[in-house]
Design an enzyme around this catalytic site. Structure first.
Site, PDB file in Angstrom:
ATOM      1  N   THR A  38       0.694  -1.239   0.064  1.00 22.53           N
ATOM      2  CA  THR A  38       0.018   0.126  -0.011  1.00 22.53           C
ATOM      3  C   THR A  38       1.012   1.139   0.086  1.00 22.53           C
ATOM      4  O   THR A  38       2.332   1.160   0.195  1.00 22.53           O
ATOM      5  CB  THR A  38      -0.937  -0.116   1.402  1.00 22.53           C
ATOM      6  OG1 THR A  38      -2.261   0.085   0.751  1.00 22.53           O
ATOM      7  CG2 THR A  38      -0.420   0.802   2.307  1.00 22.53           C
TER       8      THR A  38
ATOM      9  N   ARG B 107     -14.147  -6.393   1.127  1.00 24.98           N
ATOM     10  CA  ARG B 107     -13.101  -6.459   2.140  1.00 24.98           C
ATOM     11  C   ARG B 107     -12.660  -5.218   2.520  1.00 24.98           C
ATOM     12  O   ARG B 107     -12.162  -4.339   1.330  1.00 24.98           O
ATOM     13  CB  ARG B 107     -12.141  -7.245   2.005  1.00 24.98           C
ATOM     14  CG  ARG B 107     -11.114  -7.528   3.132  1.00 24.98           C
ATOM     15  CD  ARG B 107     -10.078  -6.719   2.802  1.00 24.98           C
ATOM     16  NE  ARG B 107      -9.103  -6.751   3.850  1.00 24.98           N
ATOM     17  CZ  ARG B 107      -8.036  -5.688   3.820  1.00 24.98           C
ATOM     18  NH1 ARG B 107      -7.699  -5.055   2.929  1.00 24.98           N
ATOM     19  NH2 ARG B 107      -7.047  -5.910   5.089  1.00 24.98           N
TER      20      ARG B 107
ATOM     21  N   GLY C  84      -9.702  -2.757   4.797  1.00 24.97           N
ATOM     22  CA  GLY C  84      -8.859  -2.810   6.026  1.00 24.97           C
ATOM     23  C   GLY C  84      -8.667  -1.686   6.793  1.00 24.97           C
ATOM     24  O   GLY C  84      -9.653  -0.907   6.958  1.00 24.97           O
ATOM     25  N   ASP C  85      -7.696  -1.502   7.359  1.00 22.88           N
ATOM     26  CA  ASP C  85      -7.355  -0.356   8.079  1.00 22.88           C
ATOM     27  C   ASP C  85      -7.275   1.212   7.450  1.00 22.88           C
ATOM     28  O   ASP C  85      -7.543   2.128   8.036  1.00 22.88           O
ATOM     29  CB  ASP C  85      -5.932  -0.359   8.823  1.00 22.88           C
ATOM     30  CG  ASP C  85      -4.968  -0.626   7.690  1.00 22.88           C
ATOM     31  OD1 ASP C  85      -4.949  -1.379   6.850  1.00 22.88           O
ATOM     32  OD2 ASP C  85      -3.928   0.429   7.958  1.00 22.88           O
TER      33      ASP C  85
ATOM     34  N   GLY D  12       0.376  -2.557   5.959  1.00 17.55           N
ATOM     35  CA  GLY D  12       0.555  -3.972   6.433  1.00 17.55           C
ATOM     36  C   GLY D  12      -0.737  -4.708   6.435  1.00 17.55           C
ATOM     37  O   GLY D  12      -1.754  -4.089   5.798  1.00 17.55           O
TER      38      GLY D  12
ATOM     39  N   GLY E  20      -4.039  -5.111   7.213  1.00 17.25           N
ATOM     40  CA  GLY E  20      -5.155  -4.281   7.803  1.00 17.25           C
ATOM     41  C   GLY E  20      -6.033  -4.762   9.042  1.00 17.25           C
ATOM     42  O   GLY E  20      -6.446  -3.926   9.603  1.00 17.25           O
TER      43      GLY E  20
HETATM   44  N1  ASP Z   1      -2.986  -1.867   5.243  1.00 15.32           N
HETATM   45  C1  ASP Z   1      -3.624  -2.512   3.948  1.00 15.32           C
HETATM   46  C2  ASP Z   1      -4.975  -3.171   3.858  1.00 15.32           C
HETATM   47  O1  ASP Z   1      -4.867  -3.992   4.781  1.00 15.32           O
HETATM   48  C3  ASP Z   1      -2.655  -3.193   2.982  1.00 15.32           C
HETATM   49  C4  ASP Z   1      -1.142  -2.440   3.121  1.00 15.32           C
HETATM   50  O2  ASP Z   1      -0.939  -1.547   3.853  1.00 15.32           O
HETATM   51  O3  ASP Z   1      -0.439  -2.939   1.926  1.00 15.32           O
HETATM   52  O4  ASP Z   1      -5.954  -2.843   3.142  1.00 15.32           O
END
Ligand code: ASP
Length: 287
Positions: free
Chosen positions: A146, A173, A175-176, A196, A198
């Site tokens: 990301t 889905r 994530g964070d 990372g 999420g």
């Molecule tokens: N944090 C992001 C997610 O989980 C992915 C990433 O940071 O690479 O969507």
């Protein structure tokens, strides 16, 4: 004469190829130029993330991973120390999700998702792209990659994130990244952007807790080392941080990230600038 410090950090995600630090450096330069031209700090931050979305080597914008049904759904967010926040989740068909998040931050809403986010972006005239335009990076999709940016402009801070999410996740889905205090946080004491896994990042309310360490006066280098230690080695995690005390970044695996600093006086004299670092950091290390 009063001086104003500009500090810009950009990352290409936990697991991104350190050889791609040229892309994070260019995005940092885009941000610096925007700051120098007098743009609001949150806009300059979003310009950096848009440059990373356009790079094609990172998991954001045209480089986004695909869901298990072949669709591309993207999340993005931005925040500044004045209390501005906006985000989009599961956005489809738009080239720069971070620009849509920025427009959301200027609306009466904070987060728009799915069909409603698509309609909002279309109504705002945001630039579209078609699924076949998504870059075929051939990257190792077990990583996350990301993108993110944190910025200090004098006593103001901002951060922004953008992602295509986890490769082959189910559609819908999230994530964070679009969750305030999870993937990002900015306040009067600094700005934090993470990357990372999420779900794990969100459950630890990672960015807000990292910011609270800055509030207590912890140096960014100590914050990075402390927060990386909250995550198992097997859980991809990376973070960039800036405060009035300095900056730092690191990850528990490879991560392309760069930082640059510029000191300009407020009367517009010739600025002094320097690139502070580029490349990759291993577990627990920071720069
Ligand atoms: N944090 C992001 C997610 O989980 C992915 C990433 O940071 O690479 O969507």
């Amino acid at each position: 004469m009063e001086e104003k410090k500009l500090v810009v950090l950009t990352h290409g995600g936990a697991g991104s190829d350190p050889a791609f630090a040229d892309g994070t450096a260019i995005a940092g330069q885009v941000c610096m130029m925007s700051l120098q031209s007098g743009d609001p700090v949150i806009d300059a931050t979003c310009h950096a993330v848009a440059a990373l979305e356009d790079d094609g080597r990172f998991n954001a914008g045209i480089g986004s991973h695909k869901r298990n049904d072949g669709t591309v759904q993207m999340d993005a967010s931005c925040m500044d120390s004045a209390g501005t926040f906006g985000a989009v989740a599961a956005l489809e068909g738009f080239k720069n999700p971070v620009r849509v998040a920025r427009i959301v931050s200027q609306s009466e809403y904070k987060i728009l998702a799915g069909r409603g986010a698509n309609q909002f972006a279309a109504d705002q005239g945001c630039e579209t792209f078609l699924p076949h335009q998504v870059a075929k990076t051939g990257a190792d999709f077990s990583t996350t990659d990301t993108v993110g940016c944190v910025v200090r402009s004098g006593d103001q801070f901002a951060c922004a994130l953008s992602t295509g999410g986890i490769d082959k996740a189910v559609p819908g889905r999230v994530g964070d990244v679009p969750l305030i205090g999870c993937g990002l946080y900015a306040g009067a004491d600094g700005a934090v952007a993470t990357t990372g896994a999420g779900e794990v990042i969100a459950m630890k309310v990672t960015a807000l807790r990292a910011y609270q360490l800055l509030e207590r006066g912890m140096h960014p280098q100590a914050v990075v080392a402390t927060v990386i230690a909250w995550f198992e080695e097997t859980t991809a995690f990376g973070i960039i941080v800036v405060s009035k005390n300095g900056f730092a970044g690191g990850a528990n695996r490879g991560m392309a990230w760069t930082a640059s600093e510029m000191v300009a006086n407020r009367e517009g004299d010739e600025p002094r600038s320097r690139n502070l670092r580029g490349g990759v950091e291993g577990r627990g290390r920071s720069g």
